[in-house]
Write an enzyme that holds these catalytic residues in place. Sequence first.
Site, PDB file in Angstrom:
ATOM      1  N   ASP A  30      -9.758 -67.027   6.025  1.00 40.35           N
ATOM      2  CA  ASP A  30     -10.699 -66.085   5.435  1.00 40.35           C
ATOM      3  C   ASP A  30     -12.114 -66.590   5.737  1.00 40.35           C
ATOM      4  OD1 ASP A  30     -11.428 -63.846   3.780  1.00 40.35           O
ATOM      5  OD2 ASP A  30     -11.962 -65.296   2.241  1.00 40.35           O
ATOM      6  N   ASP A  32     -15.589 -65.162   4.042  1.00 40.04           N
ATOM      7  CA  ASP A  32     -16.473 -65.224   2.875  1.00 40.04           C
ATOM      8  C   ASP A  32     -15.879 -66.134   1.808  1.00 40.04           C
ATOM      9  OD1 ASP A  32     -18.556 -63.183   3.572  1.00 40.04           O
ATOM     10  OD2 ASP A  32     -16.802 -61.884   3.665  1.00 40.04           O
ATOM     11  N   ASP A 228      -9.704 -68.329  -0.371  1.00 39.99           N
ATOM     12  CA  ASP A 228     -10.255 -68.717  -1.674  1.00 39.99           C
ATOM     13  C   ASP A 228      -9.871 -67.748  -2.781  1.00 39.99           C
ATOM     14  OD1 ASP A 228     -12.007 -66.693  -0.493  1.00 39.99           O
ATOM     15  OD2 ASP A 228     -13.313 -67.060  -2.214  1.00 39.99           O
TER      16      ASP A 228
END
Length: 350
Positions: A30, A32, A228
Amino acid sequence: MNDTATTARRTVPAGSDRPLTEAYDTALLDLDGVVYAGPDAIPYAVESLEAARAAGMRLAYVTNNASRPPQVVAGHLTGLGVPAEAGDVINSAQAAARLVADKVPAGSKVLVIGGAGLVEAVAERGLVAVRSLDEGPAAVVQGYDPSVGWAQLAEASYAVQQGLPWVASNTDLTIPTARGIAPGNGTLVAAVRAATGVEPEVAGKPMPPMHRETVLRTGAKRPLVVGDRLDTDIEGAHNGGVDSLLVFTGVTTPAQLLTAPVEHRPTYLAEDLRGLLLAQSAVEPADGGGFSCGGWTATVAEGVLRLDGVGEDRYDGLRALCAAAWTALDAGAAGAGAPDGRKALADLGF
């Protein structure tokens, strides 16, 4: 547990005798909150990814953010010191455009509510992006872009009310930025949903179309999802039947991890992307009950998590706490909810 770990009904974090760069051939990262936040790199991300690449791991960047074309994202990464090409970037716009292309004739017009990344993805599938219902689109596709406002959301609502197929790139409610957490595409989708009473078909993480798009574009054989967010990255890995690494550089907190349902439980966890370069400590049943990891032992008594021992790595303590909390949660030992881990987390400095 060694090497690649099963994703079936996880009750303890997995261990690996080898660094994750050796156990997996491709990291599906990922962006961001994992590699960068806004314009800036996350601490340790650049050097960790450089070391992972040098160890032979392929790096692919998988993001629900549909606002920017892959070449723009690749340029951003390269500028941060993480060399990347457009083909290394897979976004939810691409998955959404493939879904739309399966629903409408080739060359159809599609009402695009989003940015340049979504427009490019639609064109890649041989479709024509338009911005108004008056132009006769055959479907609606919606993705995040900071420029989206009332007029665009209203246009989407009018089209959806007329019965056009509606595909959303993703439904992340928030997006991390350099200034903090901001509304994501899910918030914008919710506005159209509220106006129309219609649910879109969702392409991005954690839904299967995104996993399919990622596999098609990377050809990964032993992928590791790195993210995250529990509700997109980790759940997406669970839905795809692949292993995952949760890092705590974005939106998820240790407290949230302790209460995670089965589909939100990562295979591994680490403070940041340095975890790719390390073996993962194994969690073992402790003598007398509970679970031990790296010198820490976690137990549950009367609905409260307790942590004993002393270890060198507080994340080993968190692994032990996860095992105790998840096992208790699944067994219903904490009554209506998960055991209280506030003191145990505070003891670890979380």
